[in-house]
Motif scaffolding. Structure first.
Motif, PDB file in Angstrom:
ATOM      1  N   MET A   1       0.750  -1.216   0.057  1.00 30.44           N
ATOM      2  CA  MET A   1       0.127   0.062  -0.041  1.00 30.44           C
ATOM      3  C   MET A   1       0.962   1.275   0.102  1.00 30.44           C
ATOM      4  O   MET A   1       1.860   1.312   0.762  1.00 30.44           O
ATOM      5  CB  MET A   1      -0.836  -0.117   1.262  1.00 30.44           C
ATOM      6  CG  MET A   1      -2.208   0.430   0.938  1.00 30.44           C
ATOM      7  SD  MET A   1      -3.310   0.148   2.537  1.00 30.44           S
ATOM      8  CE  MET A   1      -3.754  -1.442   2.395  1.00 30.44           C
ATOM      9  N   HIS A   2       0.509   2.222  -0.919  1.00 27.81           N
ATOM     10  CA  HIS A   2       1.278   3.258  -1.048  1.00 27.81           C
ATOM     11  C   HIS A   2       0.502   4.530  -0.426  1.00 27.81           C
ATOM     12  O   HIS A   2      -0.691   4.856  -1.057  1.00 27.81           O
ATOM     13  CB  HIS A   2       2.039   3.661  -2.344  1.00 27.81           C
ATOM     14  CG  HIS A   2       2.704   4.929  -2.606  1.00 27.81           C
ATOM     15  ND1 HIS A   2       3.761   5.236  -2.073  1.00 27.81           N
ATOM     16  CD2 HIS A   2       2.322   5.961  -3.086  1.00 27.81           C
ATOM     17  CE1 HIS A   2       4.011   6.412  -2.285  1.00 27.81           C
ATOM     18  NE2 HIS A   2       3.131   7.024  -3.158  1.00 27.81           N
ATOM     19  N   PHE A   3       1.012   5.281   0.453  1.00 26.72           N
ATOM     20  CA  PHE A   3       0.276   6.489   0.739  1.00 26.72           C
ATOM     21  C   PHE A   3       1.228   7.880   0.714  1.00 26.72           C
ATOM     22  O   PHE A   3       2.262   7.936   1.215  1.00 26.72           O
ATOM     23  CB  PHE A   3      -0.188   6.509   2.268  1.00 26.72           C
ATOM     24  CG  PHE A   3      -0.990   5.501   2.613  1.00 26.72           C
ATOM     25  CD1 PHE A   3      -2.464   5.363   2.239  1.00 26.72           C
ATOM     26  CD2 PHE A   3      -0.654   3.982   2.977  1.00 26.72           C
ATOM     27  CE1 PHE A   3      -3.476   4.486   2.503  1.00 26.72           C
ATOM     28  CE2 PHE A   3      -1.592   3.190   3.113  1.00 26.72           C
ATOM     29  CZ  PHE A   3      -2.778   3.003   2.948  1.00 26.72           C
ATOM     30  N   SER A   4       0.693   8.808   0.152  1.00 19.76           N
ATOM     31  CA  SER A   4       1.664  10.025  -0.117  1.00 19.76           C
ATOM     32  C   SER A   4       0.814  11.362   0.609  1.00 19.76           C
ATOM     33  O   SER A   4      -0.506  11.657   0.038  1.00 19.76           O
ATOM     34  CB  SER A   4       1.740  10.349  -1.433  1.00 19.76           C
ATOM     35  OG  SER A   4       2.649  11.296  -1.507  1.00 19.76           O
ATOM     36  N   PRO A   5       1.210  11.977   1.541  1.00 18.46           N
ATOM     37  CA  PRO A   5       0.551  12.762   2.314  1.00 18.46           C
ATOM     38  C   PRO A   5       0.443  14.156   1.426  1.00 18.46           C
ATOM     39  O   PRO A   5       1.223  14.665   0.778  1.00 18.46           O
ATOM     40  CB  PRO A   5       1.207  13.292   3.620  1.00 18.46           C
ATOM     41  CG  PRO A   5       2.053  11.831   3.710  1.00 18.46           C
ATOM     42  CD  PRO A   5       2.359  11.429   2.443  1.00 18.46           C
ATOM     43  N   THR A   6      -0.840  14.745   1.221  1.00 17.64           N
ATOM     44  CA  THR A   6      -0.966  15.706   0.384  1.00 17.64           C
ATOM     45  C   THR A   6      -1.744  16.798   1.645  1.00 17.64           C
ATOM     46  O   THR A   6      -2.418  16.548   2.433  1.00 17.64           O
ATOM     47  CB  THR A   6      -1.936  15.369  -0.778  1.00 17.64           C
ATOM     48  OG1 THR A   6      -3.345  15.025  -0.106  1.00 17.64           O
ATOM     49  CG2 THR A   6      -1.300  14.551  -1.603  1.00 17.64           C
ATOM     50  N   ALA A   7      -1.750  18.230   0.803  1.00 13.37           N
ATOM     51  CA  ALA A   7      -2.345  19.161   1.747  1.00 13.37           C
ATOM     52  C   ALA A   7      -3.753  19.206   1.388  1.00 13.37           C
ATOM     53  O   ALA A   7      -4.334  18.766   0.343  1.00 13.37           O
ATOM     54  CB  ALA A   7      -1.810  20.718   1.213  1.00 13.37           C
ATOM     55  N   GLY A   8      -4.851  19.463   2.221  1.00 11.16           N
ATOM     56  CA  GLY A   8      -6.216  19.556   1.969  1.00 11.16           C
ATOM     57  C   GLY A   8      -6.725  20.914   2.728  1.00 11.16           C
ATOM     58  O   GLY A   8      -6.246  21.879   2.819  1.00 11.16           O
ATOM     59  N   LYS A   9      -7.905  20.768   2.738  1.00  7.64           N
ATOM     60  CA  LYS A   9      -8.686  22.088   3.244  1.00  7.64           C
ATOM     61  C   LYS A   9      -8.340  22.908   4.348  1.00  7.64           C
ATOM     62  O   LYS A   9      -8.034  24.021   4.399  1.00  7.64           O
ATOM     63  CB  LYS A   9     -10.215  21.740   3.416  1.00  7.64           C
ATOM     64  CG  LYS A   9     -11.393  22.928   3.812  1.00  7.64           C
ATOM     65  CD  LYS A   9     -12.747  22.110   3.847  1.00  7.64           C
ATOM     66  CE  LYS A   9     -13.506  23.009   4.929  1.00  7.64           C
ATOM     67  NZ  LYS A   9     -14.701  22.434   5.173  1.00  7.64           N
ATOM     68  N   ASN A  10      -7.953  21.782   5.436  1.00  7.94           N
ATOM     69  CA  ASN A  10      -7.534  22.579   6.704  1.00  7.94           C
ATOM     70  C   ASN A  10      -5.991  22.755   6.923  1.00  7.94           C
ATOM     71  O   ASN A  10      -5.571  22.642   8.066  1.00  7.94           O
ATOM     72  CB  ASN A  10      -8.185  22.201   7.843  1.00  7.94           C
ATOM     73  CG  ASN A  10      -9.843  22.298   7.808  1.00  7.94           C
ATOM     74  OD1 ASN A  10     -10.126  23.558   7.354  1.00  7.94           O
ATOM     75  ND2 ASN A  10     -10.703  21.576   7.984  1.00  7.94           N
ATOM     76  N   PHE A  11      -5.441  22.179   5.856  1.00  7.73           N
ATOM     77  CA  PHE A  11      -3.931  21.863   6.007  1.00  7.73           C
ATOM     78  C   PHE A  11      -3.284  22.962   6.834  1.00  7.73           C
ATOM     79  O   PHE A  11      -2.452  22.924   7.807  1.00  7.73           O
ATOM     80  CB  PHE A  11      -3.346  21.487   4.863  1.00  7.73           C
ATOM     81  CG  PHE A  11      -1.730  21.135   4.752  1.00  7.73           C
ATOM     82  CD1 PHE A  11      -1.408  20.171   5.756  1.00  7.73           C
ATOM     83  CD2 PHE A  11      -0.885  22.280   4.453  1.00  7.73           C
ATOM     84  CE1 PHE A  11       0.105  20.055   5.878  1.00  7.73           C
ATOM     85  CE2 PHE A  11       0.549  21.910   4.604  1.00  7.73           C
ATOM     86  CZ  PHE A  11       0.949  20.903   5.246  1.00  7.73           C
ATOM     87  N   LYS A  12      -3.235  24.352   6.476  1.00  7.48           N
ATOM     88  CA  LYS A  12      -2.496  25.495   7.109  1.00  7.48           C
ATOM     89  C   LYS A  12      -2.682  25.472   8.634  1.00  7.48           C
ATOM     90  O   LYS A  12      -1.759  25.467   9.378  1.00  7.48           O
ATOM     91  CB  LYS A  12      -2.951  26.554   6.509  1.00  7.48           C
ATOM     92  CG  LYS A  12      -1.792  27.938   6.949  1.00  7.48           C
ATOM     93  CD  LYS A  12      -2.434  29.166   6.483  1.00  7.48           C
ATOM     94  CE  LYS A  12      -1.494  30.297   7.129  1.00  7.48           C
ATOM     95  NZ  LYS A  12      -1.798  31.489   6.456  1.00  7.48           N
ATOM     96  N   ALA A  13      -3.848  25.432   9.072  1.00 12.78           N
ATOM     97  CA  ALA A  13      -4.188  25.407  10.276  1.00 12.78           C
ATOM     98  C   ALA A  13      -3.716  24.078  11.167  1.00 12.78           C
ATOM     99  O   ALA A  13      -2.907  24.302  12.185  1.00 12.78           O
ATOM    100  CB  ALA A  13      -5.774  25.480  10.822  1.00 12.78           C
TER     101      ALA A  13
END
Length: 105
Positions: A1-13
């Motif tokens: 399984m491969h997971f790559s963290p990405t920025a989302g809606k509330n990423f900055k906070a």
């Protein structure tokens, strides 16, 4: 399984609130938001997953009102991603919200 963290809606906070946890583990400081908008942080999370420092434990919920998340643990931290890899939060293992995680799969 491969997971790559990405920025989302509330990423900055979430990044601003929790980046110190990863800084303490890695012994580094992340640049101010305006310089890379958390890109280095996401790269470091990916490297920790790839290297096995964060191990995938399964699917869990943070509380009864939240949807399921992908739970990774290691280095005294708990990383939670939304499927298919959007960064949700980073927690200190064994404390606070981490203790409320219910594994569902």
């Amino acid at each position: 399984m491969h997971f790559s963290p990405t920025a989302g809606k509330n990423f900055k906070a979430h990044y601003l609130k929790h980046k110190e946890l990863l800084e303490d583990v890695l012994g580094k400081k992340y640049p101010k938001w305006k310089y890379d908008e958390g890109a280095t942080f996401l790269v470091d999370l990916l490297e920790m997953i790839r290297s096995g420092k964060f191990k995938y434990e399964g699917i869990g919920t943070l509380n009864r009102d939240s949807g399921p998340g992908l739970i990774f643990r290691g280095q005294g931290l708990t990383l939670v991603l939304k499927a298919p890899g959007e960064f949700w939060t980073l927690l200190k293992s064994g404390t606070g919200m981490d203790k409320a995680i219910v594994m569902v799969g």
